[in-house]
Design an enzyme around this catalytic site. Structure first.
Site, mmCIF file in Angstrom:
data_model
loop_
_atom_site.group_PDB
_atom_site.id
_atom_site.type_symbol
_atom_site.label_atom_id
_atom_site.label_comp_id
_atom_site.label_asym_id
_atom_site.label_seq_id
_atom_site.Cartn_x
_atom_site.Cartn_y
_atom_site.Cartn_z
ATOM 1 N N ARG A 79 0.829 -1.212 0.000
ATOM 2 C CA ARG A 79 0.000 0.000 0.000
ATOM 3 C C ARG A 79 0.861 1.258 0.000
ATOM 4 O O ARG A 79 0.329 2.363 0.054
ATOM 5 C CB ARG A 79 -0.938 -0.030 1.208
ATOM 6 N N GLU A 124 -0.784 -9.119 -5.229
ATOM 7 C CA GLU A 124 -2.031 -9.887 -5.340
ATOM 8 C C GLU A 124 -1.772 -11.337 -5.754
ATOM 9 O O GLU A 124 -2.448 -12.234 -5.300
ATOM 10 C CB GLU A 124 -3.007 -9.214 -6.306
ATOM 11 N N LEU A 161 6.908 -19.887 -0.676
ATOM 12 C CA LEU A 161 5.530 -19.408 -0.895
ATOM 13 C C LEU A 161 4.649 -20.503 -1.494
ATOM 14 O O LEU A 161 3.429 -20.487 -1.341
ATOM 15 C CB LEU A 161 5.528 -18.217 -1.849
ATOM 16 N N TYR A 197 -10.121 -11.195 -10.978
ATOM 17 C CA TYR A 197 -9.837 -10.507 -9.710
ATOM 18 C C TYR A 197 -8.550 -9.684 -9.804
ATOM 19 O O TYR A 197 -8.531 -8.497 -9.462
ATOM 20 C CB TYR A 197 -9.750 -11.493 -8.526
ATOM 21 N N ASP A 252 -12.646 -11.066 -4.821
ATOM 22 C CA ASP A 252 -11.970 -12.297 -4.422
ATOM 23 C C ASP A 252 -12.802 -12.978 -3.328
ATOM 24 O O ASP A 252 -13.936 -12.561 -3.053
ATOM 25 C CB ASP A 252 -10.532 -12.017 -3.956
ATOM 26 N N CYS A 278 -19.468 -7.828 13.946
ATOM 27 C CA CYS A 278 -20.502 -6.934 13.406
ATOM 28 C C CYS A 278 -20.654 -5.644 14.226
ATOM 29 O O CYS A 278 -21.002 -4.604 13.671
ATOM 30 C CB CYS A 278 -21.838 -7.666 13.328
ATOM 31 N N CYS A 303 -18.498 -3.132 12.740
ATOM 32 C CA CYS A 303 -18.516 -3.032 11.272
ATOM 33 C C CYS A 303 -19.215 -1.755 10.801
ATOM 34 O O CYS A 303 -20.325 -1.455 11.222
ATOM 35 C CB CYS A 303 -19.226 -4.244 10.670
HETATM 36 N N1 ADE Z 1 -5.965 -10.285 0.516
HETATM 37 C C1 ADE Z 1 -5.907 -10.346 -0.827
HETATM 38 N N2 ADE Z 1 -5.573 -9.149 -1.345
HETATM 39 C C2 ADE Z 1 -5.389 -8.316 -0.303
HETATM 40 C C3 ADE Z 1 -5.006 -6.973 -0.186
HETATM 41 N N3 ADE Z 1 -4.737 -6.244 -1.258
HETATM 42 N N4 ADE Z 1 -4.909 -6.454 1.032
HETATM 43 C C4 ADE Z 1 -5.171 -7.213 2.101
HETATM 44 N N5 ADE Z 1 -5.538 -8.465 2.076
HETATM 45 C C5 ADE Z 1 -5.639 -9.046 0.880
#
Ligand code: ADE
Length: 347
Positions: free
Chosen positions: A24, A36, A79, A119, A137, A199, A202
């Site tokens: 991010r 991803e 992995l 996805y 997803d 919840c 949420c």
């Molecule tokens: N699981 C799959 N893709 C994700 C993402 N971009 N961020 C967090 N969890 C995930």
């Protein structure tokens, strides 16, 4: 039908609750793509160090395309599901040849690349390029099944497309990335797979039909998967004081093209293991049975027994498929699938 109130509530929540994850930061299509693909079968916490190492060593599509196989395979070691990185590499080559090293911003062109499905294409387009395209997803499927109180089997193939169409009109054109990532984040945290949904915390609870009906925790419904096939195997560790025998797996199928400890289907006796070694041209001086090792793949389990077959001196035979590698080299250079991890203590 989903409420139009969903997007603002979700986006506001995501902007203050988003976990600080490496992909991010410095968001680019390449970083989203690689992350991803890694996240497809692997948990966020496990992916983090792999992602960081991959980006340090291969920071661009061109770096990946031009790297030799042993480099990208090694970066993937641990992995699992190695066809993922084979496809990443093949796709990186195509992106360099056809698109000058930049991932295309067209859904059809992305979908034509090896290993990129709806996805991943949606994630690249929305998370990294801000396009109003859904990225559905398993996390998002779970959120949507609860939001719409959908009791149908979540594994039904047509459902994902239906959910994509349901989301499309709700994606705000100026916040597609936070919307898409917010749905994933919710499905990975408060509305996660491993615990009852939280919840009370949420942001979408009042819009959630499953919650209002009092049974969000019973959703989604899922058909029982077929039981995994169990394959008995015998692993044969042929080594002398310095070197150990490995061989390459076939180019297609399970663990395609990776190194492995030699082995055969079925459970061998000690005498059969010695006969196998002789058949390969080697005479063991000591034989010891290993502890059993079990490895679970998605559709299959390997239940492995093993023999340590010690040689006076390993002389590689030019006509055989076994290669003798120095034990330090195995760790440094080869990608030995984690299925064999339980045998490493015998190398
Ligand atoms: N699981 C799959 N893709 C994700 C993402 N971009 N961020 C967090 N969890 C995930």
């Amino acid at each position: 039908m989903l409420s139009a109130e969903l997007a603002p509530a979700l986006i506001a929540w995501y902007r203050q609750a988003a976990r600080d994850l490496p992909w991010r930061h410095d968001v680019t299509p390449y970083r989203v793509w690689v992350s991803e693909i890694m996240l497809q079968q692997t948990r966020v916490e496990a992916v983090k160090p792999f992602f960081q190492r991959f980006m340090d060593r291969l920071p661009t599509v061109a770096d990946l395309a031009h790297a030799p196989e042993e480099v990208w395979l090694k970066l993937w070691e641990g992995l699992g599901y190695y066809s993922r990185v084979r496809n990443l590499h093949r796709a990186a080559c195509v992106v360099c040849e056809r698109y000058g090293g930049e991932l295309p911003c067209d859904e059809k062109q992305l979908l034509a690349l090896p290993g990129i499905g709806p996805y991943t294409a949606g994630a690249i387009l929305s998370f990294a390029m801000g396009k109003p395209v859904p990225a559905v997803d398993g996390n998002v499927m779970r959120v949507l099944a609860r939001l719409t109180d959908d009791g149908r089997d979540i594994t039904a193939p047509a459902l994902r497309r239906e959910y994509e169409n349901m989301l499309r009109p709700l994606i705000p054109p100026d916040a597609a990335s936070d919307f898409g990532q917010g749905l994933i984040e919710l499905g990975a945290t408060l509305c996660g797979p491993d615990h009852p949904p939280a919840c009370e915390a949420c942001p979408l609870a009042r819009l959630c039909r499953g919650y209002v009906a009092g049974h969000a925790d019973a959703l989604p419904n899922r058909a029982r998967p077929a039981p995994r096939r169990i394959e008995e195997r015998t692993v044969l560790i042929l080594r002398d004081g310095r070197r150990v025998a490995l061989r390459r797996r076939p180019d297609s199928g399970l663990l395609a093209g990776l190194w492995e400890l030699p082995g055969v289907c079925g459970r061998m006796s000690r005498d059969e293991a010695v006969a196998w070694a002789r058949g390969e041209g080697y005479e063991p001086v000591r034989v010891r049975q290993t502890d059993p090792v079990k490895h679970v793949f998605t559709h299959m389990e390997w239940h492995m027994s093993g023999y340590l077959l010690e040689l006076e001196e390993a002389q590689e035979r030019a006509d055989g498929e076994l290669r003798f590698l120095l034990r330090e080299e195995v760790a440094r250079q080869c990608t030995l699938p984690s299925a064999f991890r339980g045998f490493l203590k015998y190398l």
